[in-house]
Design an enzyme around this catalytic site. Structure first.
Site, PDB file in Angstrom:
ATOM      1  N   TYR A  54       0.792  -1.450   0.008  1.00  0.00           N
ATOM      2  CA  TYR A  54       0.013   0.031   0.033  1.00  0.00           C
ATOM      3  C   TYR A  54       1.057   1.314   0.070  1.00  0.00           C
ATOM      4  CZ  TYR A  54      -4.036  -2.929   1.361  1.00  0.00           C
ATOM      5  OH  TYR A  54      -4.902  -4.044   1.260  1.00  0.00           O
ATOM      6  N   GLN A 290     -15.828  10.164   9.779  1.00  0.00           N
ATOM      7  CA  GLN A 290     -16.129   8.866   9.030  1.00  0.00           C
ATOM      8  C   GLN A 290     -16.080   7.726   9.748  1.00  0.00           C
ATOM      9  OE1 GLN A 290     -13.374   9.448   5.635  1.00  0.00           O
ATOM     10  NE2 GLN A 290     -15.011  10.510   4.345  1.00  0.00           N
TER      11      GLN A 290
END
Length: 332
Positions: A54, A290
């Site tokens: 990643y 979030q």
């Protein structure tokens, strides 16, 4: 937050996990990443999923930095190996050489002596499975990983790996597939096999890259700063979900979510968690708020009548073909 066992292992994971694919080291700066990680901890999330590939290893480093000072035993750190981490011919795959070198790199970046789960990010068609599983077994016995898992393997590959793991006296405890209201390719074959083998699902993309939050509207461009505008991989991975047929159908779920007092994204996460073979659902976030909203899905029970209505609405755009698992593979 609620917690579940990871497969047949004795380790608990939080029902909602925080993953940093496409965010840490790419979309957001390290200080924002740290804020998201601490918002997750505040919400009771103890499980953090990453991978060495990643953001070209920067995501692991960002997570390691964000977790500095956190009691190591209070969190579960999950990472993966397979995709390229450098320019060399051995900087990829599931050979013994790469696996052993990769775990050392991951531990260094994550600032820890061990990971709780080490996962094969894809199946390696160029390396004998016996070599891969022996390397994983040696890592477990060396105390550098507690458990092993796989991600996006076919049902036959999972069965073969589970058989070898048993011979090596280690436990294959997890599979990490894409799974959500729209993408159900693991339901016909993989989930029944995993239930039989004691393997739990660590679900990625439970919100279909954000489409199941309802923020993408048919006939309109993607909101500025959303994943669909990210040039570092987000835009490409979302392409399948952005057709007007899918977006229009998803909008029809809004009244259902409202009828049970939930945001659409919270409903989608709760839907995934209704499957008893799912151990945790991995969510990404670029803002701390979030995380707080996503955490509300933990512990929710959806009535059968509501689940049936969801299926009736989404049926025209649901993908169920088990052969589509192969579409996630990187064959030579």
């Amino acid at each position: 937050m609620e917690y579940r066992k990871l497969g047949r292992s004795g380790m608990y994971v939080s029902e909602i996990a925080y993953g940093n694919w496409l965010t840490h080291g790419s979309q957001i700066e390290d200080d924002t990443a740290a804020q998201c990680v601490h918002a997750a901890l505040d919400a009771g999330i103890s499980t953090f999923d990453t991978a060495d590939a990643y953001a070209e290893t920067r995501a692991e480093a960002a997570l390691g930095l964000a977790l500095s000072g956190v009691r190591r035993e209070s969190v579960e750190i999950l990472t993966k190996v397979y995709f390229p981490t450098g320019p060399g011919k051995n900087d990829r795959g599931l050979s013994r050489k790469h696996i052993i070198e990769a775990i050392h790199g991951s531990l260094r970046r994550l600032k820890t002596d061990y990971v709780d789960l080490y996962q094969a990010h894809r199946f390696d068609y160029e390396t004998p499975l016996e070599e891969t599983m022996q390397a994983f077994a040696d890592i477990v016995r060396a105390g550098k990983a507690h458990y092993i898992g796989v991600s996006e393997w076919t049902v036959d590959e999972i069965r073969s790996a589970a058989a070898l793991a048993k011979e090596l006296n280690i436990e294959l405890v997890s599979n990490q597939p894409q799974y959500n209201m729209l993408w159900r390719v693991v339901e016909p074959e993989i989930i029944p096999a995993c239930e039989e083998l004691g393997i739990g699902q660590i679900v990625w993309s439970p919100l279909a890259q954000g489409v199941l939050t309802g923020k993408y509207s048919p006939g309109k461009g993607a909101p500025s700063g959303s994943r669909a505008t990210d040039q570092n991989g987000g835009k490409d991975t979302m392409a399948r979900w952005l057709g007007d047929d899918v977006l229009t159908t998803v909008q029809r779920l809004r009244p259902l979510a409202a009828s049970v007092g939930l945001q659409l994204g919270t409903l989608a996460l709760a839907w995934v968690l209704q499957n008893p073979n799912v151990s945790t659902a991995v969510v990404g976030a670029s803002k701390p708020e979030q995380i707080k909203e996503n955490a509300k899905a933990a512990g929710l029970t959806l009535e059968n009548a509501l689940l049936k209505e969801i299926d009736e609405i989404l049926e025209p755009v649901i993908e169920r073909d088990p052969r589509k698992v192969d579409s996630c593979h990187s064959r030579p």
